[in-house]
Design a protein around this motif. Structure first.
Motif, PDB file in Angstrom:
ATOM      1  N   ARG A 243      11.266  53.412  66.235  1.00 27.58           N
ATOM      2  CA  ARG A 243      12.248  54.106  67.071  1.00 27.58           C
ATOM      3  C   ARG A 243      12.437  53.385  68.406  1.00 27.58           C
ATOM      4  O   ARG A 243      13.557  53.319  68.918  1.00 27.58           O
ATOM      5  CB  ARG A 243      11.792  55.551  67.297  1.00 27.58           C
TER       6      ARG A 243
ATOM      7  N   ASP B 207      15.645  54.277  70.470  1.00 26.65           N
ATOM      8  CA  ASP B 207      15.403  55.710  70.656  1.00 26.65           C
ATOM      9  C   ASP B 207      14.114  55.896  71.450  1.00 26.65           C
ATOM     10  O   ASP B 207      13.051  56.197  70.890  1.00 26.65           O
ATOM     11  CB  ASP B 207      15.309  56.404  69.291  1.00 26.65           C
TER      12      ASP B 207
ATOM     13  N   GLY C 245      12.521  59.573  71.244  1.00 23.14           N
ATOM     14  CA  GLY C 245      11.862  59.815  69.965  1.00 23.14           C
ATOM     15  C   GLY C 245      10.596  59.002  69.835  1.00 23.14           C
ATOM     16  O   GLY C 245       9.580  59.483  69.316  1.00 23.14           O
TER      17      GLY C 245
END
Length: 237
Positions: free
Chosen positions: A65, A70, A73
């Motif tokens: 991630r 991300d 996350g």
């Protein structure tokens, strides 16, 4: 010739098609190496579901991630990995990276300092010291930055980035002779380190050693640094 019964065929397909947690981890890591982040996400998520108490499943999904962009996350996954394995330096480094991307420098600093406590030497500590030095430089706290780089070059005398970054700090402190020593050391260790050549040139220009400075800029340009072209055009023949 023997033939498989229907029940044997069904059992064969179940065996060959079934995947365990280890298979999901291998599939995820293979996809991660190929930078196929969606496939890696699915594989690591299956592994997390199958083995929620295994810190590595959370760690690798967090890494995927993080590299996929991300950061939030990734931070959540790496935080869970550290709940399961609090002293894992790789998870600490990665969570610090995610915190940095999220603008949470204080949390990143705490994780990096924890790495240094756990591992006084080694690649993880080298990385942590470099990052802490960069944080200090960004705040123009030159004394603190120099302290981190001082420690780095002591424990890792072949770390070219450590010598280069300390050279940059020394140049910012107008300790030009010492800066050149460090930058030359970095270049000796890694001649392809273009930032060492560029910063060496800046110091040499300040010392009015124009020809040497231009030679350093040409070296950086040869390493692929096109940003020096304007300086070369202005100051060099």
């Amino acid at each position: 010739m023997r033939t498989l019964t229907l029940s044997s065929l069904v059992l064969f397909r179940m065996i060959t098609m079934a995947q365990g947690p280890g298979d999901d981890m291998l599939a995820g890591m293979s996809a991660l190496r190929k930078e196929d982040h969606p496939t890696a996400e699915l594989a690591f998520s299956r592994a997390v579901t199958s083995e929620p108490s295994n810190a590595k499943t959370w760690y690798y999904r967090g890494v995927n991630r993080l590299t996929a962009g991300d950061a939030q996350g990734a931070w959540s996954d790496l935080d869970q990995a550290l709940k399961l394995a609090p002293d894992d330096v790789n998870s600490l480094l990665r969570r610090a990276e995610a915190s940095t991307q999220l603008g949470a420098e204080h949390m990143a600093t705490t994780d990096l300092q924890r790495v240094i406590e756990l591992r006084p030497t080694g690649p993880a500590t080298e990385h942590a010291l470099l990052q802490l030095g960069n944080f200090a430089m960004a705040k123009t706290d030159l004394v603190a930055a120099k302290g981190f780089y001082d420690r780095l070059v002591i424990i890792a005398p072949l770390n070219a980035f450590g010598w280069c970054d300390r050279g940059i700090v020394l140049a910012a402190m107008h300790m030009d002779d010492d800066a050149l020593v460090d930058l030359d050391k970095a270049i000796t260790i890694d001649p392809t380190l273009d930032q060492a050549h560029v910063n060496k040139a800046i110091v040499l220009f300040r010392m009015e050693r124009r020809q040497e400075a231009c030679d350093a800029l040409h070296q950086a340009h040869d390493m692929g640094d096109r940003s020096v072209e304007e300086l070369m055009l202005i100051y060099c023949d």
